[in-house]
Design a protein around this motif. Structure first.
Motif, PDB file in Angstrom:
ATOM      1  N   GLY A 192       0.005  -7.215  43.029  1.00  0.00           N
ATOM      2  CA  GLY A 192      -0.006  -5.594  43.323  1.00  0.00           C
ATOM      3  C   GLY A 192       1.249  -4.974  43.670  1.00  0.00           C
ATOM      4  O   GLY A 192       1.747  -4.029  42.811  1.00  0.00           O
ATOM      5  N   MET A 193       1.689  -5.399  44.473  1.00  0.00           N
ATOM      6  CA  MET A 193       3.002  -4.732  45.037  1.00  0.00           C
ATOM      7  C   MET A 193       4.086  -5.107  44.252  1.00  0.00           C
ATOM      8  O   MET A 193       5.068  -4.212  44.045  1.00  0.00           O
ATOM      9  CB  MET A 193       3.232  -5.447  46.580  1.00  0.00           C
ATOM     10  N   LEU A 194       4.171  -6.288  43.683  1.00  0.00           N
ATOM     11  CA  LEU A 194       5.161  -6.520  42.823  1.00  0.00           C
ATOM     12  C   LEU A 194       5.122  -5.430  41.328  1.00  0.00           C
ATOM     13  O   LEU A 194       6.326  -5.091  41.010  1.00  0.00           O
ATOM     14  CB  LEU A 194       5.093  -7.905  42.220  1.00  0.00           C
ATOM     15  N   LEU A 195       3.901  -5.350  41.015  1.00  0.00           N
ATOM     16  CA  LEU A 195       3.599  -4.285  39.963  1.00  0.00           C
ATOM     17  C   LEU A 195       4.081  -2.984  40.272  1.00  0.00           C
ATOM     18  O   LEU A 195       4.501  -2.227  39.739  1.00  0.00           O
ATOM     19  CB  LEU A 195       2.193  -4.443  39.686  1.00  0.00           C
ATOM     20  N   VAL A 196       3.768  -2.503  41.666  1.00  0.00           N
ATOM     21  CA  VAL A 196       4.191  -1.280  41.967  1.00  0.00           C
ATOM     22  C   VAL A 196       5.776  -1.142  42.119  1.00  0.00           C
ATOM     23  O   VAL A 196       6.366  -0.181  41.822  1.00  0.00           O
ATOM     24  CB  VAL A 196       3.592  -0.929  43.577  1.00  0.00           C
ATOM     25  N   MET A 197       6.561  -2.102  42.573  1.00  0.00           N
ATOM     26  CA  MET A 197       7.895  -2.186  42.505  1.00  0.00           C
ATOM     27  C   MET A 197       8.347  -2.289  40.943  1.00  0.00           C
ATOM     28  O   MET A 197       9.410  -1.396  40.829  1.00  0.00           O
ATOM     29  CB  MET A 197       8.392  -3.423  43.297  1.00  0.00           C
ATOM     30  N   MET A 198       7.856  -3.092  40.355  1.00  0.00           N
ATOM     31  CA  MET A 198       8.401  -3.043  39.048  1.00  0.00           C
ATOM     32  C   MET A 198       8.183  -1.565  38.300  1.00  0.00           C
ATOM     33  O   MET A 198       8.887  -1.257  37.388  1.00  0.00           O
ATOM     34  CB  MET A 198       7.550  -3.955  38.028  1.00  0.00           C
ATOM     35  N   GLY A 199       6.924  -1.141  38.498  1.00  0.00           N
ATOM     36  CA  GLY A 199       6.791   0.349  38.138  1.00  0.00           C
ATOM     37  C   GLY A 199       7.915   1.412  38.379  1.00  0.00           C
ATOM     38  O   GLY A 199       7.664   2.509  37.968  1.00  0.00           O
ATOM     39  N   LEU A 254       5.469  -0.348  28.948  1.00  0.00           N
ATOM     40  CA  LEU A 254       5.154  -1.193  30.232  1.00  0.00           C
ATOM     41  C   LEU A 254       4.757  -0.400  31.419  1.00  0.00           C
ATOM     42  O   LEU A 254       3.732  -0.753  32.070  1.00  0.00           O
ATOM     43  CB  LEU A 254       6.215  -2.303  30.327  1.00  0.00           C
ATOM     44  N   LYS A 255       5.553   0.449  31.796  1.00  0.00           N
ATOM     45  CA  LYS A 255       5.366   1.583  33.036  1.00  0.00           C
ATOM     46  C   LYS A 255       3.967   2.061  32.741  1.00  0.00           C
ATOM     47  O   LYS A 255       3.098   2.225  33.810  1.00  0.00           O
ATOM     48  CB  LYS A 255       6.363   2.452  33.218  1.00  0.00           C
ATOM     49  N   THR A 256       3.508   2.664  31.546  1.00  0.00           N
ATOM     50  CA  THR A 256       2.174   3.126  31.221  1.00  0.00           C
ATOM     51  C   THR A 256       1.039   2.424  31.515  1.00  0.00           C
ATOM     52  O   THR A 256       0.043   2.577  32.162  1.00  0.00           O
ATOM     53  CB  THR A 256       1.997   3.600  29.858  1.00  0.00           C
ATOM     54  N   TYR A 257       1.192   1.097  31.022  1.00  0.00           N
ATOM     55  CA  TYR A 257       0.161  -0.097  31.279  1.00  0.00           C
ATOM     56  C   TYR A 257       0.211  -0.131  32.720  1.00  0.00           C
ATOM     57  O   TYR A 257      -1.150  -0.297  33.255  1.00  0.00           O
ATOM     58  CB  TYR A 257       0.469  -1.278  30.368  1.00  0.00           C
ATOM     59  N   ILE A 258       1.015  -0.415  33.551  1.00  0.00           N
ATOM     60  CA  ILE A 258       0.735  -0.800  34.890  1.00  0.00           C
ATOM     61  C   ILE A 258       0.153   0.412  35.610  1.00  0.00           C
ATOM     62  O   ILE A 258      -0.567   0.244  36.524  1.00  0.00           O
ATOM     63  CB  ILE A 258       2.289  -1.064  35.546  1.00  0.00           C
ATOM     64  N   TYR A 259       0.686   1.607  35.359  1.00  0.00           N
ATOM     65  CA  TYR A 259       0.150   2.764  36.097  1.00  0.00           C
ATOM     66  C   TYR A 259      -1.454   3.199  35.612  1.00  0.00           C
ATOM     67  O   TYR A 259      -1.920   3.895  36.285  1.00  0.00           O
ATOM     68  CB  TYR A 259       0.648   4.011  35.731  1.00  0.00           C
ATOM     69  N   HIS A 300      11.519  -0.670  49.530  1.00  0.00           N
ATOM     70  CA  HIS A 300      11.890  -0.957  48.203  1.00  0.00           C
ATOM     71  C   HIS A 300      12.628  -0.171  47.496  1.00  0.00           C
ATOM     72  O   HIS A 300      13.698  -0.278  47.018  1.00  0.00           O
ATOM     73  CB  HIS A 300      11.108  -1.826  47.584  1.00  0.00           C
ATOM     74  N   GLN A 301      12.036   1.278  47.367  1.00  0.00           N
ATOM     75  CA  GLN A 301      12.319   2.313  46.314  1.00  0.00           C
ATOM     76  C   GLN A 301      13.665   2.904  46.780  1.00  0.00           C
ATOM     77  O   GLN A 301      14.714   2.877  46.010  1.00  0.00           O
ATOM     78  CB  GLN A 301      11.334   3.210  46.130  1.00  0.00           C
ATOM     79  N   LYS A 302      13.550   3.494  47.888  1.00  0.00           N
ATOM     80  CA  LYS A 302      14.743   4.290  48.300  1.00  0.00           C
ATOM     81  C   LYS A 302      16.011   3.667  48.884  1.00  0.00           C
ATOM     82  O   LYS A 302      17.006   4.037  48.621  1.00  0.00           O
ATOM     83  CB  LYS A 302      14.284   5.354  49.242  1.00  0.00           C
ATOM     84  N   ILE A 303      15.662   2.464  49.235  1.00  0.00           N
ATOM     85  CA  ILE A 303      16.606   1.817  50.157  1.00  0.00           C
ATOM     86  C   ILE A 303      17.307   0.483  49.308  1.00  0.00           C
ATOM     87  O   ILE A 303      18.406   0.559  48.853  1.00  0.00           O
ATOM     88  CB  ILE A 303      16.472   1.337  51.682  1.00  0.00           C
ATOM     89  N   LEU A 351      12.761  -6.611  35.851  1.00  0.00           N
ATOM     90  CA  LEU A 351      12.253  -7.892  36.504  1.00  0.00           C
ATOM     91  C   LEU A 351      13.283  -8.281  37.795  1.00  0.00           C
ATOM     92  O   LEU A 351      13.062  -8.902  38.744  1.00  0.00           O
ATOM     93  CB  LEU A 351      12.203  -8.808  35.690  1.00  0.00           C
ATOM     94  N   LEU A 352      14.667  -8.050  37.318  1.00  0.00           N
ATOM     95  CA  LEU A 352      15.599  -8.474  38.145  1.00  0.00           C
ATOM     96  C   LEU A 352      15.659  -7.698  39.650  1.00  0.00           C
ATOM     97  O   LEU A 352      15.878  -8.329  40.685  1.00  0.00           O
ATOM     98  CB  LEU A 352      17.036  -8.080  37.451  1.00  0.00           C
ATOM     99  N   TYR A 353      15.648  -6.189  39.156  1.00  0.00           N
ATOM    100  CA  TYR A 353      15.361  -5.422  40.531  1.00  0.00           C
ATOM    101  C   TYR A 353      14.047  -5.816  41.147  1.00  0.00           C
ATOM    102  O   TYR A 353      14.324  -5.762  42.695  1.00  0.00           O
ATOM    103  CB  TYR A 353      15.261  -3.922  39.903  1.00  0.00           C
ATOM    104  N   THR A 354      13.162  -6.138  40.744  1.00  0.00           N
ATOM    105  CA  THR A 354      11.825  -6.434  41.505  1.00  0.00           C
ATOM    106  C   THR A 354      11.940  -7.818  42.365  1.00  0.00           C
ATOM    107  O   THR A 354      11.719  -7.846  43.430  1.00  0.00           O
ATOM    108  CB  THR A 354      10.764  -6.656  40.314  1.00  0.00           C
TER     109      THR A 354
END
Length: 351
Positions: free
Chosen positions: A15-22, A30-35, A279-282, A310-313
């Motif tokens: 779930g956290m990987l999905l949050v990071m990918m989102g 893809l973002k719409t589906y994850i959310y 993960h997000q801001k830093i 995927l690379l970022y996540t």
């Protein structure tokens, strides 16, 4: 006890990987589906871990949850604020308000404003505290499952009405907590009735939930033009929102229990609050700087949004490992722990 919770840690990790990918630059579909389900999922899993018997009265609840949620929220918010000052000094952030506003805003925590321009995904931790407080009070007032269920539905309805009336974000995301407490309560009840419910855990049910989630999420987006997004107070059509959320949670639960033991996912799940906070801001910011300077101009493949996301996540997941080690072993107070004792409860859903 540990083996019984391995699936849950793995579920939180995925779930956290999905949050990071989102939060990464991925295609809108893809973002719409994850959310459609990833935030309801975390409230559901948190509710699964809640044990009312651990809190004999409101004072005990507030002391324990302040230690395990509010203190980490404040500590990581301070880290985020210091990082914000650094990027502001180097001209890497577009901000023109008083520099003390985000610091004060940490305590006010009104998302989508200059009060929280620095804190990113940390709104969830404050919201989780309010969600748990709502559920604790409801469980004490209701006492029976029927009354608790009625109060959960009532509060969820109030939250949805406020949302549809254009309600602005409230301090500590109380507006979201009124909605999320329903998912939290379902997670709590799922634990109680899991033996009966798990009879239906099979491949056919997984496919059914997956199809319902995909269809409901798609039509919600098409009919309203907005994806579900708790942070932006966007739910779309309420009926389709709940259909997509619950079916998405159902499919996820069946899927994660069929996945073989994954130490990597369990590791991320156990340390989810660290991943959420940093993960997000830093980390994404640092990855972006490196990508722009050394990668993007040389590798055309990275221009593909899915590959880039995927690379970022996964880069962030790997890069944060040293931070997890340092915080757990040398700064445990940031997680609400006193001393250096080891515990499996090093994550945002401590109960």
């Amino acid at each position: 006890m540990k083996k019984r919770l391995d699936w849950l840690d793995a579920g939180k990790g995925l779930g956290m990987l999905l949050v990071m990918m989102g939060h990464a630059d991925i295609p809108e579909y893809l973002k719409t589906y994850i959310y459609t389900f990833h935030m309801p999922l975390f409230f559901f899993l948190s509710g699964y871990l809640f044990k009312i018997e651990k809190y004999p009265n409101l004072k005990v609840f507030l002391i324990k949850r302040t230690k395990s949620l509010v203190l980490p929220y404040l500590c990581f918010s301070l880290v985020a604020y210091l990082w914000f000052l650094v990027v502001y000094y180097y001209g890497k952030v577009d901000y023109h308000d008083n520099l003390f506003t985000p610091l004060i805003g940490t305590f006010i925590d009104i998302r989508k404003s200059n009060w929280t321009v620095h804190s990113g995904a940390l709104w969830f931790v404050a919201c989780l505290f309010c969600t748990e407080l709502f559920f604790y009070l409801i469980s004490k007032i209701g006492r029976t499952n029927k009354k608790i269920s009625f109060l959960l539905i009532l509060l969820s309805v109030i939250g949805c009405i406020y949302n549809k009336m254009g309600g602005q974000p409230l301090p500590w995301s109380i507006d979201v907590a009124m909605i999320s407490v329903g998912f939290y309560g379902i997670g709590y009840f799922y634990k109680e009735y899991r033996e009966k419910l798990e009879r239906f855990i099979n491949f056919k049910t997984f496919i059914f939930f997956l199809l319902v989630n995909t269809a409901a999420g798609y039509f919600n987006y098409v009919l309203t033009g907005d994806r579900v997004d708790f942070y932006n107070s966007s739910l779309g059509n309420i009926l389709l929102f709940y259909m997509a959320a619950f079916s998405g949670i159902g499919a996820f639960m069946i899927g994660i229990k069929r996945i073989k033991r994954s130490q990597a996912l369990q590791y991320i799940g156990k340390n989810s609050i660290i991943y959420l906070a940093l993960h997000q801001k830093i980390i994404f910011f640092l990855i972006s700087l490196v990508m722009q300077k050394y990668v993007l101009d040389n590798v055309d493949l990275v221009d593909i949004p899915v590959i880039k996301g995927l690379l970022y996540t996964f880069t962030a997941a790997f890069v944060l490992v040293p931070a997890v080690y340092i915080i757990n072993h040398y700064l445990p107070f940031m997680l609400g722990k006193i001393g250096r004792e080891k515990s499996r409860d090093v994550h945002m859903n401590i109960s």
